[in-house]
Design a protein around this motif. Structure first.
Motif, PDB file in Angstrom:
ATOM      1  N   SER A 209      54.989  40.850  59.082  1.00 32.89           N
ATOM      2  CA  SER A 209      53.933  41.710  58.543  1.00 32.89           C
ATOM      3  C   SER A 209      52.557  41.036  58.464  1.00 32.89           C
ATOM      4  O   SER A 209      51.610  41.607  57.948  1.00 32.89           O
ATOM      5  CB  SER A 209      54.330  42.240  57.167  1.00 32.89           C
ATOM      6  OG  SER A 209      54.426  41.167  56.260  1.00 32.89           O
TER       7      SER A 209
ATOM      8  N   GLY B  99      46.851  44.428  50.350  1.00 33.54           N
ATOM      9  CA  GLY B  99      48.236  43.974  50.453  1.00 33.54           C
ATOM     10  C   GLY B  99      49.032  44.410  49.231  1.00 33.54           C
ATOM     11  O   GLY B  99      48.487  44.512  48.125  1.00 33.54           O
TER      12      GLY B  99
ATOM     13  N   ILE C  60      46.322  48.790  49.819  1.00 37.99           N
ATOM     14  CA  ILE C  60      46.691  49.084  51.209  1.00 37.99           C
ATOM     15  C   ILE C  60      47.683  48.028  51.693  1.00 37.99           C
ATOM     16  O   ILE C  60      47.720  46.896  51.171  1.00 37.99           O
ATOM     17  CB  ILE C  60      45.462  49.132  52.149  1.00 37.99           C
ATOM     18  CG1 ILE C  60      44.672  47.811  52.102  1.00 37.99           C
ATOM     19  CG2 ILE C  60      44.568  50.306  51.796  1.00 37.99           C
ATOM     20  CD1 ILE C  60      45.019  46.834  53.133  1.00 37.99           C
TER      21      ILE C  60
ATOM     22  N   ALA D 143      47.242  39.702  48.555  1.00 37.21           N
ATOM     23  CA  ALA D 143      47.907  38.809  49.519  1.00 37.21           C
ATOM     24  C   ALA D 143      46.989  37.605  49.774  1.00 37.21           C
ATOM     25  O   ALA D 143      46.631  37.299  50.918  1.00 37.21           O
ATOM     26  CB  ALA D 143      48.208  39.565  50.804  1.00 37.21           C
TER      27      ALA D 143
HETATM   28  P1  JHZ Z   1      53.591  37.933  51.534  1.00 36.04           P
HETATM   29  C1  JHZ Z   1      57.616  37.147  50.372  1.00 36.04           C
HETATM   30  O1  JHZ Z   1      56.804  37.429  49.232  1.00 36.04           O
HETATM   31  C2  JHZ Z   1      58.973  37.696  50.164  1.00 36.04           C
HETATM   32  P2  JHZ Z   1      55.503  38.346  49.299  1.00 36.04           P
HETATM   33  C3  JHZ Z   1      60.031  36.750  49.716  1.00 36.04           C
HETATM   34  N1  JHZ Z   1      60.545  37.136  48.424  1.00 36.04           N
HETATM   35  C4  JHZ Z   1      59.620  35.338  49.537  1.00 36.04           C
HETATM   36  O2  JHZ Z   1      60.439  34.547  49.178  1.00 36.04           O
HETATM   37  C5  JHZ Z   1      58.207  34.955  49.667  1.00 36.04           C
HETATM   38  O3  JHZ Z   1      57.576  35.774  50.624  1.00 36.04           O
HETATM   39  C6  JHZ Z   1      58.022  33.506  49.962  1.00 36.04           C
HETATM   40  C7  JHZ Z   1      50.667  42.689  53.618  1.00 36.04           C
HETATM   41  N2  JHZ Z   1      49.521  42.374  54.506  1.00 36.04           N
HETATM   42  O4  JHZ Z   1      53.881  37.373  52.859  1.00 36.04           O
HETATM   43  C8  JHZ Z   1      52.000  42.499  54.272  1.00 36.04           C
HETATM   44  C9  JHZ Z   1      48.664  43.405  54.896  1.00 36.04           C
HETATM   45  O5  JHZ Z   1      48.867  44.576  54.492  1.00 36.04           O
HETATM   46  O6  JHZ Z   1      52.463  37.337  50.801  1.00 36.04           O
HETATM   47  C10 JHZ Z   1      52.899  42.175  53.102  1.00 36.04           C
HETATM   48  O7  JHZ Z   1      53.352  43.368  52.500  1.00 36.04           O
HETATM   49  N3  JHZ Z   1      47.623  43.103  55.730  1.00 36.04           N
HETATM   50  C11 JHZ Z   1      61.113  36.765  50.753  1.00 36.04           C
HETATM   51  O8  JHZ Z   1      55.896  39.780  49.416  1.00 36.04           O
HETATM   52  C12 JHZ Z   1      51.980  41.455  52.132  1.00 36.04           C
HETATM   53  O9  JHZ Z   1      50.648  41.821  52.488  1.00 36.04           O
HETATM   54  C13 JHZ Z   1      47.390  41.834  56.176  1.00 36.04           C
HETATM   55  O10 JHZ Z   1      46.423  41.631  56.922  1.00 36.04           O
HETATM   56  O11 JHZ Z   1      54.655  37.960  48.159  1.00 36.04           O
HETATM   57  C14 JHZ Z   1      52.094  39.956  52.213  1.00 36.04           C
HETATM   58  O12 JHZ Z   1      53.285  39.521  51.681  1.00 36.04           O
HETATM   59  C15 JHZ Z   1      48.274  40.786  55.732  1.00 36.04           C
HETATM   60  C16 JHZ Z   1      48.022  39.377  56.198  1.00 36.04           C
HETATM   61  C17 JHZ Z   1      49.321  41.089  54.911  1.00 36.04           C
HETATM   62  O13 JHZ Z   1      54.911  37.830  50.713  1.00 36.04           O
END
Ligand code: JHZ
Ligand code: ZN
Length: 419
Positions: free
Chosen positions: A87, A326, A349, A385
């Motif tokens: 993602s 995010g 979003i 995020a």
């Molecule tokens: P992200 C994850 O946590 C899940 P999360 C898990 N529990 C874990 O252990 C940790 O990682 C380490 C969005 N996004 O990676 C996508 C956009 O919309 O920080 C995702 O929904 N646009 C397994 O959920 C979220 O943000 C963008 O341009 O805290 C990011 O989630 C970008 C870059 C991201 O992990």
């Protein structure tokens, strides 16, 4: 003995009475984030009912492992999972680099099997498969296993445990490399997990795990990474203890930028002793083996929460539109522990199909596609995020408003100085 929540059990949670690494009962409560709903339990409607669970952190005086006081039944969290490794742009890039490392350094021969536990949508294994390696994924989320299987990455939709390891060994033989990225923190019975992983590993095989690093959590006050899926917050010390209980010697520890700061720890059965890991001294110097460090972290968390609420309250009182960028699990923790709801954020979003059209757990804020943000150009945007700050700032370089980055300390990025 611990009360075990078995898959399929009707219990919603259990209280922790012993450390899951060293077994001592000498656990001290150091952080209390009150109760929150499950961080990935997005709602279909804002009026849907949801369960809230205590979110408290204990420090183990035996082995320094930081761990939650309540373990929620994994069936409630992982059977359908909205988070996809693909993602963002940064995580697939990170996994392509890891695939290169695995094929060039970890594998003795390209005929060996690579097993990934918690393989999500198959992003890493697909990169390994492209290099001609034999791969097998395991992930309890049926929706993710389906995506991975559809892209040609064989994935078993199950929780990994020692029984499952026996079955894989009988059917496929032992693995030369076992990967467990962002999964160790989610596992309650670490001893059974390690028993399974080491029995499945060839004698000269390598186990490689990536976990968010408690040193970064402490230094950058990353309280939003504390949620019910993350049962343990690791430093190298408890991992090395766990590895050595199962005959694995530490081969390497690498610090990584991903997920707000992580470590990759590798171990091998055939090593005679741990290689020298400077991390142990570093962790002592940072006080990661002292209860006082986390008591003081609790105070810093309270300060940062108030600071963020105050910053957003000020901006909102001027009538500005604020949205969230995010809908990560960590974002939901942040919104719930700071009690930031729809009165402050008009919407958030996210790019993930599983999240768009839903509502955030607890605060019930609607989640829309990124296009909406680009059309509205809100005055402020809270970067939930924040671990992808560089990627998002670059991607949204035409955004005319200002990003607010909440961690480590809330900062409003100026339009021409988005660093
Ligand atoms: P992200 C994850 O946590 C899940 P999360 C898990 N529990 C874990 O252990 C940790 O990682 C380490 C969005 N996004 O990676 C996508 C956009 O919309 O920080 C995702 O929904 N646009 C397994 O959920 C979220 O943000 C963008 O341009 O805290 C990011 O989630 C970008 C870059 C991201 O992990
Ligand atoms: Zn312990």
């Amino acid at each position: 003995m611990r009360t075990k929540i078995r898959s399929g059990s009707g219990l919603d949670f259990r209280r922790v009475s012993r450390c899951r690494v060293c077994g001592t009962k000498d656990l001290a409560k150091v952080i209390d984030l009150k109760s929150t709903p499950l961080a990935n339990s997005f709602l279909n409607t804002p009026s849907e009912k949801e369960s809230w669970f205590p979110l408290e952190v204990l420090y183990c005086n035996g082995c320094a492992l930081l761990q939650l006081s309540h373990v929620v039944n994994p069936n409630l969290m992982f059977k359908e999972y909205p988070y996809r490794s693909s993602s963002s742009a940064s995580m697939p890039q990170h996994f392509r680099e890891l695939a290169q490392l695995i094929s060039s350094e970890f594998m003795a021969s390209s005929k060996q099997l690579v097993v990934e536990i918690g393989s999500n949508d198959g992003t890493l294994l697909a990169a390994l498969k492209e290099r001609g390696l034999q791969v097998l994924g395991i992930d309890p989320a049926a929706n993710l296993a389906r995506i991975a299987n559809e892209r040609g990455v064989e994935t078993l939709p199950q929780f990994f445990d020692s029984d499952m390891a026996d079955q894989i060994r009988e059917r496929r033989g032992k693995a030369g490399v076992i990967i467990a990225n962002n999964v160790l923190a989610h596992v309650d019975d670490l001893h059974d997990f390690m028993q399974g992983a080491t029995s499945l590993l060839e004698n000269d095989g390598i186990l490689s795990v990536e976990v968010p690093y408690v040193g970064d959590l402490n230094q950058n006050v990353e309280y939003d990474t504390i949620y019910h899926e993350h049962l343990s917050y690791f430093s190298v010390h408890p991992i090395s203890r766990l590895f050595s209980n199962f005959g694995l010697r530490l081969e390497s520890v690498t610090r990584l930028d991903v997920h707000g700061g992580s470590i990759r720890v590798t171990g091998r059965k055939s090593r005679k002793k741990d290689s020298r890991i400077p991390f142990m001294e570093f962790e002592k110097r940072c006080g990661l083996n002292k209860v006082e460090t986390y008591e003081s972290l609790s105070g810093r968390i309270e300060y940062q929460k108030e600071y963020l609420k105050h910053t957003l309250g000020n901006l909102k009182s001027k009538g500005s539109m604020i949205v969230g960028y995010g809908a990560p699990a960590k974002g939901n923790t942040l919104l719930n522990v700071c009690e930031i709801g729809p009165e402050t954020l008009d919407y958030v979003i996210d790019t993930t199909p599983e999240k768009i059209g839903k509502f955030t757990p607890g605060m019930h804020i609607p989640i829309y596609e990124t296009e909406r943000f680009r059309k509205d150009q809100p005055r402020y945007c809270l970067m939930l995020a924040w671990n992808y700050e560089k990627e998002i700032v670059l991607k949204e370089r035409d955004y005319t408003g200002q990003f607010i980055v909440p961690i480590p300390s809330p900062k409003v990025l100026s339009q021409n100085n988005r660093s």
